[in-house]
Design an enzyme around this catalytic site. Structure first.
Site, PDB file in Angstrom:
ATOM      1  N   HIS A 359      -8.007   4.424  -2.226  1.00 22.77           N
ATOM      2  CA  HIS A 359      -7.381   4.359  -2.189  1.00 22.77           C
ATOM      3  C   HIS A 359      -7.546   6.002  -1.304  1.00 22.77           C
ATOM      4  O   HIS A 359      -5.637   6.609  -0.935  1.00 22.77           O
ATOM      5  CB  HIS A 359      -6.005   4.137  -2.697  1.00 22.77           C
ATOM      6  CG  HIS A 359      -4.840   4.350  -2.393  1.00 22.77           C
ATOM      7  ND1 HIS A 359      -4.124   4.975  -0.572  1.00 22.77           N
ATOM      8  CD2 HIS A 359      -3.341   4.629  -2.381  1.00 22.77           C
ATOM      9  CE1 HIS A 359      -3.073   4.502  -0.754  1.00 22.77           C
ATOM     10  NE2 HIS A 359      -2.956   4.746  -1.450  1.00 22.77           N
ATOM     11  N   THR A 484       1.945   9.357   4.363  1.00 26.98           N
ATOM     12  CA  THR A 484       3.748   8.628   3.883  1.00 26.98           C
ATOM     13  C   THR A 484       4.280   9.047   3.300  1.00 26.98           C
ATOM     14  O   THR A 484       4.585  10.452   2.409  1.00 26.98           O
ATOM     15  CB  THR A 484       3.717   7.479   2.349  1.00 26.98           C
ATOM     16  OG1 THR A 484       2.949   8.206   1.773  1.00 26.98           O
ATOM     17  CG2 THR A 484       2.189   6.597   2.590  1.00 26.98           C
TER      18      THR A 484
END
Length: 643
Positions: A359, A484
């Site tokens: 990630h 994000t």
């Protein structure tokens, strides 16, 4: 690292930020890409310019706006509003005072805000938070990437390819087609609210790896023109398989032959060097040094792995149930993997398949698009998988060998033990809810994502009798290098609605009204977060600018700051008709990680916790979904009679 920042960063590292569903946006990334090819210059919003010299994929990149810095007043108001349903009146009063001191004309927030605005305008930074966040949330994060950082997708079964060699060959063919578009820059960009979004992170998809180091890991990228091989792992052994020979990509039949040869060559299991990548990052850093010093050839073997286009793991397992598949793709046996690679496709002996993503440099939306593409072209036969031609001059799969001395073997043994201990503490449950899906939710005139967020809130309330801080990922990719922002799901409106559902004295009509207010509140927050106007990144950035020895403002010392960013529920949505599951871990030991999919006629929840009762939460999710349907069905307009 300040505790609250570390907690927030830890949350991001453990939550794939897979999908932010904006109201009325229902396309998958693959469909978004299809839309992109039809967009012409005349339909571009003001401020966006196409630079066709950059190629289709990056043509909007330089004209994307920079991530904004909200005003102190905006963040203060939104932050206090998010605290209201979580705190007692006395606690809220204390927090309000701390916030007011922070944003006062001579308060500490003013000077920090000036510094942050200056950083935003500095041409050295395309995104004021990008380097900070990559470091704090990922590269400096020391817990093992599995289970705490990586995420998985579980693929639908390919009934035409139960043979694992055939399944692996088809997946590899499709992935190489996608890679070709990324490497050449011909992949169409994606859009959010009709605006082009950042495609920068795609450069970290192929021929890349995370590398363990102290005090922070770092990413490496290799030249795709010089590294035309995939890594295949079988029974802990590594094989370098060329995917292009003499300037020609291997077709599916040739790849199938290579995979069959790997099955033959693998034989017995060998010491699991890949298990080292499952360790705490500092432990793996030290073990890596021992591995390199064990023999000079080990450096070449490491480079063969890290430079590979992607990984295909051929597991000697045969998962059947959704829970078995989730465990297989989320973590596997801890040995037949190289967890530092961003792309690992996993194929089992019974032909089932899935995907695992690392990630650190890339959120889930790009790998969702990749996996959607791979399955779409396979299931709909959009590529030539049937060419029977197999060239006679193809090289054998090359064994990637490591010299394992006693010291390295000791590290491997410890890694396996630690992995089993960590994974043994986790509970995973899958709720494959078949009662209804997006189709009915839209008839209720609700955003499907906001609706399912309320299912989760109601389920948690049923289990604990209260609501606690909840994270949902909101994508900020419409900004340069955007990743994000946090959507704080718990609102005063959602808490009031949950309480009403437990009170039989309240009429259904009032419950429906409260539900609509909860939905509206959620949509307002997630839209603001996607526009860069959430509170968590802003407060993180301001705190990051505190000088050494500088007094920490009362806002950050307030227990409410730490509590409100302790994610008792970490949630995110990704939806694909080609997947039958996806998920990751919880982010705090007292919480749940709930990944969910919203398909046309079904909902899927992957629930993970450390011994909190994942099966019980699964039950409450099903019960909550049923109660909400029963509440809203009477609100549907009766079908008009045909005359």
């Amino acid at each position: 690292m300040f505790a609250a920042i570390a907690r927030t960063a830890r949350t991001e590292a453990r939550s794939p930020a897979l999908r932010n569903i904006i109201p009325r946006q229902t396309q998958t990334p693959l469909r978004l890409a299809t839309m992109a090819s039809r967009r012409n210059n005349s339909s571009l919003p003001a401020g966006y310019v196409e630079d066709k010299s950059k190629g289709p994929m990056l043509r909007f990149q330089d004209s994307l706006p920079k991530l904004p810095v909200p005003t102190l007043e905006e963040t203060a108001a939104r932050y206090l509003k998010s605290l209201k349903p979580l705190l007692s009146p006395a606690e809220l009063e204390k927090s309000t005072k701390a916030v007011q001191e922070f944003i006062a004309p001579n308060g500490p927030g003013r000077k920090l805000q000036e510094k942050l605005l200056a950083r935003r305008e500095d041409p050295k930074h395309k995104n004021w938070i990008y380097e900070w966040w990559n470091d704090a949330a990922y590269l400096s994060y020391r817990d093992p990437v599995v289970p705490y950082v990586s995420y998985f997708y579980s693929h639908r079964d390919d009934k035409r390819r139960r043979d694992p060699a055939k399944r692996a060959a088809a997946i590899t063919t499709a992935a190489l087609e996608f890679k070709k578009q990324v490497d050449t820059g011909t992949l169409e960009p994606e859009y959010m609210k009709k605006l082009p979004i950042c495609m920068d992170s795609y450069k970290w998809m192929f021929n890349c790896s995370r590398v363990a180091a102290k005090p922070a890991d770092y990413p490496v990228k290799f030249d795709p023109a010089q590294n035309k091989h995939i890594l295949v792992i079988r029974k802990n052994q590594f094989f370098k398989v060329a995917h292009e020979v003499n300037g020609q990509q291997l077709n599916t039949s040739e790849l199938e032959q290579a995979f069959r040869r790997v099955y033959e060559l693998a034989g017995q299991r060998v010491p699991a060097v890949g298990a080292l990548t499952s360790e705490n990052r500092d432990v793996w850093t030290d073990a890596r040094a021992k591995l390199l010093s064990a023999d000079p050839k080990n450096a070449q073997s490491l480079e063969a792995i890290e430079s590979a286009s992607f990984v295909v793991c051929l597991d000697d397992a045969a998962p059947v149930t959704l829970e078995e598949r989730a465990h297989a793709y989320w973590h596997g046996d801890g040995q037949n993997r190289w967890y530092d690679k961003p792309l690992q496709f996993i194929v089992n002996d019974n032909g089932t398949s899935g995907f695992m993503g690392e990630h650190s440099m890339m959120d889930g939306t790009p790998t969702h698009r990749l996996n959607d593409f791979v399955n779409d072209v396979i299931f709909n036969n959009k590529l030539d998988f049937a060419d029977p031609t197999v060239r006679s001059n193809l090289p054998e799969p090359q064994v990637v060998k490591f010299v394992v001395n006693k010291e390295v073997q000791s590290e491997i043994d410890r890694a396996i033990t630690d992995f089993n201990n960590v994974m043994g503490q986790h509970q995973l449950a899958v709720q494959a809810y078949q009662g209804y899906g997006k189709g009915l939710i839209k008839k209720f005139k609700c955003s499907p994502d906001a609706y399912v967020q309320m299912i989760i809130q109601l389920a948690y309330f049923k289990m604990y009798g209260k609501n606690r801080p909840t994270y949902e990922s909101a994508a900020t990719r419409r900004f340069q290098q955007g990743r994000t922002e946090t959507c704080r799901t718990v609102s005063e409106e959602s808490a009031n609605w949950c309480k009403s559902m437990a009170d039989p004295a309240i009429p259904d009509s009032e419950k429906v009204t409260l539900f609509r207010k909860a939905i509206d509140g959620h949509l307002e927050y997630i839209s603001a977060a996607s526009d860069g106007k959430g509170v968590d990144r802003h407060l993180f950035g301001l705190k990051r600018l505190l000088g050494k020895g500088e007094e920490v403002p009362a806002l950050y010392q307030d227990p409410a700051y730490g509590y409100s960013s302790s994610w008792y529920l970490s949630t995110s949505q990704l939806s694909s008709e080609f997947f039958n599951g996806y998920g990751w871990s919880q982010v705090i030991d007292e919480g749940f990680g709930i990944a969910y999919m919203i398909n046309e006629n079904s909902l899927n929840f992957n629930i993970v916790s450390k011994g909190l009762g994942s099966e019980k939460m699964s039950y409450y999710l099903s019960e909550a979904a049923g109660e909400m349907r029963d509440l809203l069905i009477p609100t549907l307009e009766a079908p008009k009679a045909k005359i």
